[in-house]
Design a protein around this motif. Structure first.
Motif, mmCIF file in Angstrom:
data_model
loop_
_atom_site.group_PDB
_atom_site.id
_atom_site.type_symbol
_atom_site.label_atom_id
_atom_site.label_comp_id
_atom_site.label_asym_id
_atom_site.label_seq_id
_atom_site.Cartn_x
_atom_site.Cartn_y
_atom_site.Cartn_z
ATOM 1 N N SER A 440 0.832 -1.208 0.000
ATOM 2 C CA SER A 440 0.000 0.000 0.000
ATOM 3 C C SER A 440 0.863 1.253 0.000
ATOM 4 O O SER A 440 0.535 2.251 -0.664
ATOM 5 C CB SER A 440 -0.925 0.001 1.219
ATOM 6 O OG SER A 440 -1.886 -1.033 1.121
ATOM 7 N N MET A 441 1.978 1.216 0.745
ATOM 8 C CA MET A 441 2.888 2.362 0.760
ATOM 9 C C MET A 441 3.489 2.595 -0.621
ATOM 10 O O MET A 441 3.685 3.741 -1.051
ATOM 11 C CB MET A 441 4.020 2.130 1.774
ATOM 12 C CG MET A 441 3.573 1.955 3.197
ATOM 13 S SD MET A 441 2.763 3.417 3.875
ATOM 14 C CE MET A 441 2.337 2.820 5.509
ATOM 15 N N HIS A 498 -8.381 -6.272 -4.855
ATOM 16 C CA HIS A 498 -9.234 -5.278 -5.519
ATOM 17 C C HIS A 498 -8.409 -4.405 -6.464
ATOM 18 O O HIS A 498 -8.841 -4.116 -7.592
ATOM 19 C CB HIS A 498 -9.913 -4.414 -4.465
ATOM 20 C CG HIS A 498 -10.692 -3.264 -5.029
ATOM 21 N ND1 HIS A 498 -11.915 -3.441 -5.634
ATOM 22 C CD2 HIS A 498 -10.410 -1.933 -5.090
ATOM 23 C CE1 HIS A 498 -12.369 -2.263 -6.040
ATOM 24 N NE2 HIS A 498 -11.466 -1.336 -5.725
ATOM 25 N N ARG A 499 -7.227 -3.998 -6.002
ATOM 26 C CA ARG A 499 -6.370 -3.153 -6.832
ATOM 27 C C ARG A 499 -5.917 -3.884 -8.090
ATOM 28 O O ARG A 499 -5.884 -3.323 -9.182
ATOM 29 C CB ARG A 499 -5.154 -2.711 -6.018
ATOM 30 C CG ARG A 499 -4.298 -1.651 -6.695
ATOM 31 C CD ARG A 499 -3.060 -1.351 -5.867
ATOM 32 N NE ARG A 499 -3.398 -0.729 -4.606
ATOM 33 C CZ ARG A 499 -3.089 -1.244 -3.418
ATOM 34 N NH1 ARG A 499 -2.476 -2.413 -3.338
ATOM 35 N NH2 ARG A 499 -3.407 -0.610 -2.317
ATOM 36 N N LYS A 500 -5.605 -5.183 -7.947
ATOM 37 C CA LYS A 500 -5.155 -5.959 -9.110
ATOM 38 C C LYS A 500 -6.282 -6.135 -10.125
ATOM 39 O O LYS A 500 -6.077 -6.001 -11.336
ATOM 40 C CB LYS A 500 -4.653 -7.332 -8.656
ATOM 41 C CG LYS A 500 -4.043 -8.136 -9.804
ATOM 42 C CD LYS A 500 -3.359 -9.390 -9.286
ATOM 43 C CE LYS A 500 -2.603 -10.034 -10.448
ATOM 44 N NZ LYS A 500 -3.094 -11.317 -10.823
ATOM 45 N N ARG A 501 -7.480 -6.420 -9.649
ATOM 46 C CA ARG A 501 -8.613 -6.560 -10.560
ATOM 47 C C ARG A 501 -8.882 -5.257 -11.310
ATOM 48 O O ARG A 501 -9.173 -5.253 -12.505
ATOM 49 C CB ARG A 501 -9.866 -6.995 -9.791
ATOM 50 C CG ARG A 501 -9.827 -8.430 -9.288
ATOM 51 C CD ARG A 501 -11.222 -8.896 -8.889
ATOM 52 N NE ARG A 501 -11.822 -8.042 -7.883
ATOM 53 C CZ ARG A 501 -11.628 -8.183 -6.578
ATOM 54 N NH1 ARG A 501 -10.822 -9.140 -6.131
ATOM 55 N NH2 ARG A 501 -12.232 -7.390 -5.721
ATOM 56 N N LYS A 502 -8.777 -4.153 -10.615
ATOM 57 C CA LYS A 502 -9.016 -2.853 -11.230
ATOM 58 C C LYS A 502 -7.988 -2.571 -12.319
ATOM 59 O O LYS A 502 -8.324 -2.088 -13.406
ATOM 60 C CB LYS A 502 -8.962 -1.758 -10.156
ATOM 61 C CG LYS A 502 -9.354 -0.385 -10.667
ATOM 62 C CD LYS A 502 -9.368 0.626 -9.529
ATOM 63 C CE LYS A 502 -9.733 2.018 -10.049
ATOM 64 N NZ LYS A 502 -9.722 3.021 -8.950
ATOM 65 N N GLU A 503 -6.731 -2.906 -12.028
ATOM 66 C CA GLU A 503 -5.681 -2.694 -13.027
ATOM 67 C C GLU A 503 -5.889 -3.583 -14.248
ATOM 68 O O GLU A 503 -5.668 -3.160 -15.388
ATOM 69 C CB GLU A 503 -4.303 -2.963 -12.405
ATOM 70 C CG GLU A 503 -3.877 -1.896 -11.407
ATOM 71 C CD GLU A 503 -2.660 -2.320 -10.601
ATOM 72 O OE1 GLU A 503 -2.176 -3.464 -10.812
ATOM 73 O OE2 GLU A 503 -2.188 -1.518 -9.772
ATOM 74 N N GLU A 504 -6.313 -4.829 -13.997
ATOM 75 C CA GLU A 504 -6.572 -5.745 -15.120
ATOM 76 C C GLU A 504 -7.736 -5.242 -15.970
ATOM 77 O O GLU A 504 -7.690 -5.322 -17.207
ATOM 78 C CB GLU A 504 -6.866 -7.149 -14.585
ATOM 79 C CG GLU A 504 -5.643 -7.852 -14.017
ATOM 80 C CD GLU A 504 -6.004 -9.161 -13.333
ATOM 81 O OE1 GLU A 504 -7.208 -9.394 -13.091
ATOM 82 O OE2 GLU A 504 -5.080 -9.948 -13.044
ATOM 83 N N GLU A 505 -8.782 -4.715 -15.325
ATOM 84 C CA GLU A 505 -9.933 -4.188 -16.070
ATOM 85 C C GLU A 505 -9.527 -2.972 -16.902
ATOM 86 O O GLU A 505 -9.943 -2.823 -18.050
ATOM 87 C CB GLU A 505 -11.053 -3.817 -15.093
ATOM 88 C CG GLU A 505 -11.735 -5.022 -14.470
ATOM 89 C CD GLU A 505 -12.652 -4.634 -13.319
ATOM 90 O OE1 GLU A 505 -12.752 -3.407 -13.048
ATOM 91 O OE2 GLU A 505 -13.241 -5.526 -12.696
#
Length: 528
Positions: A440-441, A498-505
């Protein structure tokens, strides 16, 4: 396991799912475990040479899963170890030097040693409250380097240095002034109070050096340089030990001399780091001019306020549990101190990996290499998990013998042995928390880290009230710690997924957009 619509669960994203087209050097998790894919084959055949028997039993499939877990992302090992090994050297050197320093201070008498022991935690709390200067500097420098803005990177370091000096002088002055009052409140033994005041005041003189050291070390991490902080640590510890002996025993300065030696060593350490920053043209004197304006200072302090709150909540969480443990008796309190000391020493197994994770992932995120960033993060997290499990097993196995190093009291040994077993069970959760928070940092997601700490604090507070009401013993306090770490781990892992899914989308949407644009552009054959 057959969810192929792009919305994979957290667990699958944390398992490091990758296709072989994305990473040909690493066997995909699905292929290794024999899960089906949209093309109808399992991919297991790719793991075994022609003629070799494919896994058919549950044991063979389980071993395939373990192999995939352990080998995932190993192509980045050279990059990881290049940064991790110097960090391990630094973190192993400091406790050893502290042990020698404590042994020398012990010659000053029990009251003097007690005074140092009472003031030291306060010095650490105040220093680490401002550790955000290191984290934000690392993120800022890597962002500038990724955009090929060397001047901007230098300006970031200079700005953070000005802020560190200002905070250091202010915090040091306050510490020096209020030391008599605050130590008189904290310490009840009148023989110990004068020594604690002397040590706190002498350490307050080094506050500017401590904070500027945070900035310089954070900047060097941004440049992927872990060796220079290691060299600085060697120089600082050598000076601390040598100067401490001279001031304490030759000049008869006692506890004040011990603290002053530490402060001087901090100035030397910071000076070494800045010397190399200037020598390598990563910082110039002209970068410090003009003096930063209010908006620039606010830019540094804004994320700092969030991270300071996070640190305050963390320290308050441990203080609340210690307050309850003191009510359980002297033996229980002593057993807790043994378990705490071993817990801190055991953290060296994964803390250097956290530093490495922050440095590498900050760089990859700044360069928009998100897939590589996830792979590196997963690799380091798995290393940390394996290290934490190994240390946990080691401490549990030696739980009956470790207390012998601290006391000959049979009752204390029994209580400490039980506490060590409970403490060792928290290691894997603590390792996951430490490493996931560094992810996160790397994304500069400071607010979420604070929200997670707030959730953990709430869980700990509620659980502690139950334990207090039932007057439960020390093992239940460590169960509370487990809940504290588990809450934070689950939330952090959710955020990563959640962050990884968002980047993939986003990547998929961009790919579709590019494809549509390409289809609208007439080919050379059509034009012909």
């Amino acid at each position: 396991d057959n969810d192929d619509d792009g919305n994979s669960s957290i667990i699958r994203s944390m398992a490091g799912e990758q296709t072989q087209q994305q990473n040909p050097t690493t066997t995909s998790y699905n292929a290794a475990v024999g899960e089906e894919n949209p093309h109808g084959n399992t991919g297991v055949e790719n793991l075994y040479p022609p003629g070799e028997e494919k896994p058919s039993s549950a044991i063979q499939k389980a071993s395939g899963r373990v192999a995939a877990f352990v080998n995932y992302g190993k192509e980045y090992d050279s990059n990881i170890l290049k940064l991790a090994l110097p960090s391990y050297g630094t973190m192993l050197l400091d406790p050893m030097a502290t042990l020698v320093d404590s042994a020398m201070c012990g010659r000053l008498g029990a009251a003097a040693l007690g005074g140092i022991g009472a003031a030291n935690p306060l010095c650490s709390y105040i220093s680490w409250m401002f550790f955000f200067l290191s984290v934000t500097t690392t993120s800022g420098v890597t962002s500038m380097i990724a955009s090929d803005n060397r001047t901007g990177a230098r300006k970031k370091i200079a700005l953070a240095t000005w802020v560190a000096l200002a905070i250091g002088v202010l915090a040091g002055s306050i510490m020096f002034t209020i030391a008599p009052k605050i130590m008189s409140v904290i310490v009840r033994n009148p023989d110990v109070v004068p020594h604690s005041i002397e040590f706190l005041q002498s350490r307050a003189l080094g506050a500017p050096a401590t904070l500027t050291f945070f900035v310089a070390s954070g900047a060097l991490r941004g440049f992927q340089d872990m060796k220079t902080p290691f060299y600085a640590s060697i120089a600082a510890n050598m000076i601390n030990l040598a100067l401490g002996a001279v001031l304490m025993f030759v000049f008869k300065m006692g506890v004040f001399g011990a603290g002053l030696a530490t402060s001087v060593s901090q100035y030397v350490s910071a000076a070494v780091l800045y010397f190399f920053l200037f020598k390598q043209d990563r910082l110039r004197w002209s970068d410090f001019n003009p003096f930063p304006n209010r908006a620039e200072i606010k830019q540094v302090l804004k994320p700092g306020a969030t991270l300071i709150l996070r640190k305050v909540l963390e320290n308050l969480s441990f203080a609340m549990t210690i307050s309850y443990i003191t009510s359980l008796g002297t033996t229980t309190l002593a057993a807790q101190e043994i378990a705490r000391s071993v817990w801190i020493s055991s953290g060296v197994a994964w803390w250097p990996l956290c530093v490495t994770l922050l440095a590498l992932c900050s760089k990859l995120v700044a360069e928009k290499k998100f897939e590589a960033g996830h792979t590196v993060a997963q690799r380091i997290m798995r290393m940390g998990m394996l290290a934490s499990f190994a240390v946990s097993a080691f401490v549990i196995g030696l739980s009956n013998w470790i207390p012998m190093l601290f006391s000959a009291d049979s009752m204390l040994r029994a209580a400490a042995s039980q506490a060590l077993i409970c403490a060792a069970c928290t290691y894997p959760f603590a390792a996951i928390v430490d490493m996931s928070e560094n992810i996160s940092m790397a994304y500069a997601d400071y607010k979420f880290s604070t929200y997670v700490m707030l959730a953990g604090f709430a869980v700990l507070t509620i659980a502690l009230q139950v334990v207090k009401k039932l007057r439960l013993g020390l093992p239940y306090v460590w169960m509370i710690y487990n809940l504290f770490f588990l809450t934070r781990a689950v939330l952090n892992l959710y955020r990563i997924g959640h962050r990884k899914r968002k980047e993939e989308e986003e990547a998929s949407a961009k790919s579709d957009e590019d494809s549509q644009v390409s289809s609208l552009v007439p080919s050379s054959a059509t034009l012909g």
